[in-house]
Design an enzyme around this catalytic site. Structure first.
Site, short mmCIF file in Angstrom:
data_model
loop_
_atom_site.label_atom_id
_atom_site.label_comp_id
_atom_site.label_asym_id
_atom_site.label_seq_id
_atom_site.Cartn_x
_atom_site.Cartn_y
_atom_site.Cartn_z
N ARG A 161 0.86 -1.17 0.00
CA ARG A 161 0.00 0.00 0.00
C ARG A 161 0.90 1.23 0.00
O ARG A 161 2.02 1.19 0.50
CB ARG A 161 -0.91 0.02 1.23
CG ARG A 161 -1.81 -1.21 1.37
CD ARG A 161 -2.58 -1.14 2.67
NE ARG A 161 -3.49 -2.30 2.83
CZ ARG A 161 -3.16 -3.42 3.45
NH1 ARG A 161 -1.94 -3.56 3.97
NH2 ARG A 161 -4.03 -4.41 3.55
N LYS A 185 -2.30 -2.79 8.13
CA LYS A 185 -3.36 -2.31 9.01
C LYS A 185 -3.20 -2.90 10.40
O LYS A 185 -2.88 -4.08 10.56
CB LYS A 185 -4.73 -2.70 8.44
CG LYS A 185 -5.02 -2.03 7.09
CD LYS A 185 -6.36 -2.47 6.54
CE LYS A 185 -6.63 -1.81 5.20
NZ LYS A 185 -7.93 -2.23 4.62
N HIS A 264 -2.60 2.29 -5.89
CA HIS A 264 -3.28 1.02 -5.70
C HIS A 264 -3.33 0.21 -6.99
O HIS A 264 -3.49 -1.02 -6.95
CB HIS A 264 -4.70 1.27 -5.17
CG HIS A 264 -5.09 0.33 -4.08
ND1 HIS A 264 -4.39 0.21 -2.90
CD2 HIS A 264 -6.10 -0.57 -3.98
CE1 HIS A 264 -4.96 -0.69 -2.13
NE2 HIS A 264 -6.00 -1.19 -2.75
N ARG A 267 -0.60 -2.19 -6.90
CA ARG A 267 -0.92 -3.29 -5.96
C ARG A 267 -1.84 -4.30 -6.65
O ARG A 267 -1.63 -5.52 -6.53
CB ARG A 267 -1.57 -2.70 -4.71
CG ARG A 267 -1.94 -3.71 -3.62
CD ARG A 267 -2.34 -2.94 -2.36
NE ARG A 267 -3.08 -3.73 -1.42
CZ ARG A 267 -2.53 -4.50 -0.47
NH1 ARG A 267 -1.22 -4.61 -0.40
NH2 ARG A 267 -3.29 -5.18 0.37
N HIS A 290 -3.52 -9.35 3.59
CA HIS A 290 -4.95 -9.47 3.84
C HIS A 290 -5.19 -10.39 5.03
O HIS A 290 -4.59 -11.46 5.12
CB HIS A 290 -5.67 -10.06 2.62
CG HIS A 290 -5.78 -9.10 1.47
ND1 HIS A 290 -6.00 -9.51 0.18
CD2 HIS A 290 -5.71 -7.74 1.43
CE1 HIS A 290 -6.07 -8.45 -0.61
NE2 HIS A 290 -5.88 -7.37 0.13
N TYR A 299 -9.24 -11.00 -6.78
CA TYR A 299 -8.27 -11.04 -7.87
C TYR A 299 -8.44 -12.28 -8.73
O TYR A 299 -8.05 -12.28 -9.90
CB TYR A 299 -6.85 -10.95 -7.31
CG TYR A 299 -6.59 -9.63 -6.64
CD1 TYR A 299 -6.37 -8.48 -7.41
CD2 TYR A 299 -6.58 -9.51 -5.26
CE1 TYR A 299 -6.16 -7.26 -6.80
CE2 TYR A 299 -6.36 -8.29 -4.65
CZ TYR A 299 -6.16 -7.17 -5.42
OH TYR A 299 -5.96 -5.95 -4.82
#
Length: 319
Positions: A161, A185, A264, A267, A290, A299
């Site tokens: 990111r 995150k 992004h 990514r 993730h 994806y």
């Protein structure tokens, strides 16, 4: 101050915080919104105030339409679902409409900003040829060009990111082992391998570009900027997300890819190309950081779409 919701707002300059609190008062007393709705507005506007503060924006009169477009792009970069992004954008639009109606700003920079709508769209990925074209546009040897080349190679090599890339410190890189440590995150740590092209670009930047920008550091640089950020700005401080986004957009324009190329996008391209190359989805999940493989499965839909397009254009009896 509003009776409800204002306590959810972050620390911010008075030129941002006070008008937002006044808007919450307006929603509570004049619009009669429920306490739960007020809290929802406050949480969404808190994201906006935090972002403006990070950009050193101290007053709503300084906000431009370009700033708002960049902010909406960062919402996607943060991984928010379409519905969540739309809610935040609506809250921001209504805040700016209120500020303009009250005479607190000379115009309404959010008037033309539209929230995302419809079903969740598939991520937009570049083709391998387009990525090669993008990476090949940066051939200069100046510090800014070396930084751009290193940033693009790093993003595509790691699927990071943009917030993870600009937050990268020198201690997070082991170029001999070809490993980068990223913090996603919730400060969740993961190790991501680096390819030879990314290592070469980073070495060129760190040896020949970064020392030049580091020497330009102002005496009042923040402690975070002195901690050893990998990517620096022209003043020797840590590169911001907004500046990194602009850097990528400029490179994309040079490659003829100006439409809808964001940090992004690289990514998305990273994940899509791995899966198309046969990578296991669980591996891609770990590389992207993730928490759930369900997020990564979007994806697989992208690669399925690609297969259908190839079939439709290539098979003699597809039409």
């Amino acid at each position: 101050m509003a009776r409800h919701g204002a306590d959810l707002l972050p620390e911010a300059p008075a030129g941002l915080l006070r008008p937002t609190a006044d808007y919450l008062v307006h929603l509570e007393l004049e619009r009669g919104l429920s306490l739960n709705t007020l809290d929802a507005y406050a949480r969404d506007l808190a994201k906006y105030l935090s972002w403006l503060s990070e950009q050193d924006t101290a007053d709503f009169t300084a906000v431009t339409a370009e700033d708002l477009r960049t902010f909406t792009a960062t919402l996607a970069d943060a991984g928010l679902a379409v519905r969540s992004r739309a809610r935040v954008v609506v809250a921001v639009r209504r805040l700016h409409a209120f500020l303009h109606a009250e005479g607190l700003t000379p115009d309404d920079p959010a008037a033309e900003i539209r929230p995302p709508s419809g079903a969740e769209r598939l991520p937009k990925a570049l083709s391998i040829a387009q990525v090669e074209g993008l990476l090949g546009t940066v051939t200069g040897d100046s510090p800014p060009e070396l930084r751009t080349g290193a940033l693009l190679e790093f993003l595509y090599a790691t699927g990071a990111r943009i917030s993870e890339a600009v937050g990268l410190d020198l201690d997070d890189l082991d170029l001999d082992a070809r490993i980068a440590r990223l913090y996603g995150k919730g400060s969740k740590e993961r190790l991501v391998p680096l390819g030879s092209h990314a290592v070469a670009a980073l070495e060129s930047w760190l040896v020949r570009g970064r020392p030049v920008m580091s020497a330009a550091r102002a005496s009042g640089a923040r402690a975070a900027e002195r901690a050893g950020a990998v990517f620096l700005n022209q003043r020797g401080g840590r590169l911001s997300r907004q500046s990194a986004w602009q850097t990528i957009r400029t490179a994309a324009a040079g490659a003829g890819l100006a439409d809808h190329v964001t940090p992004h996008t690289l990514r998305h391209s990273f994940a899509t190309h791995l899966l198309e190359g046969g990578a296991d989805i669980r591996v891609v999940q770990e590389l992207l950081g993730h928490s759930s493989v369900t997020t990564t499965q979007i994806y697989t839909r992208v690669t399925s779409e690609t297969l259908r397009e190839v079939y439709a254009t290539s098979h003699p009896r597809a039409r």
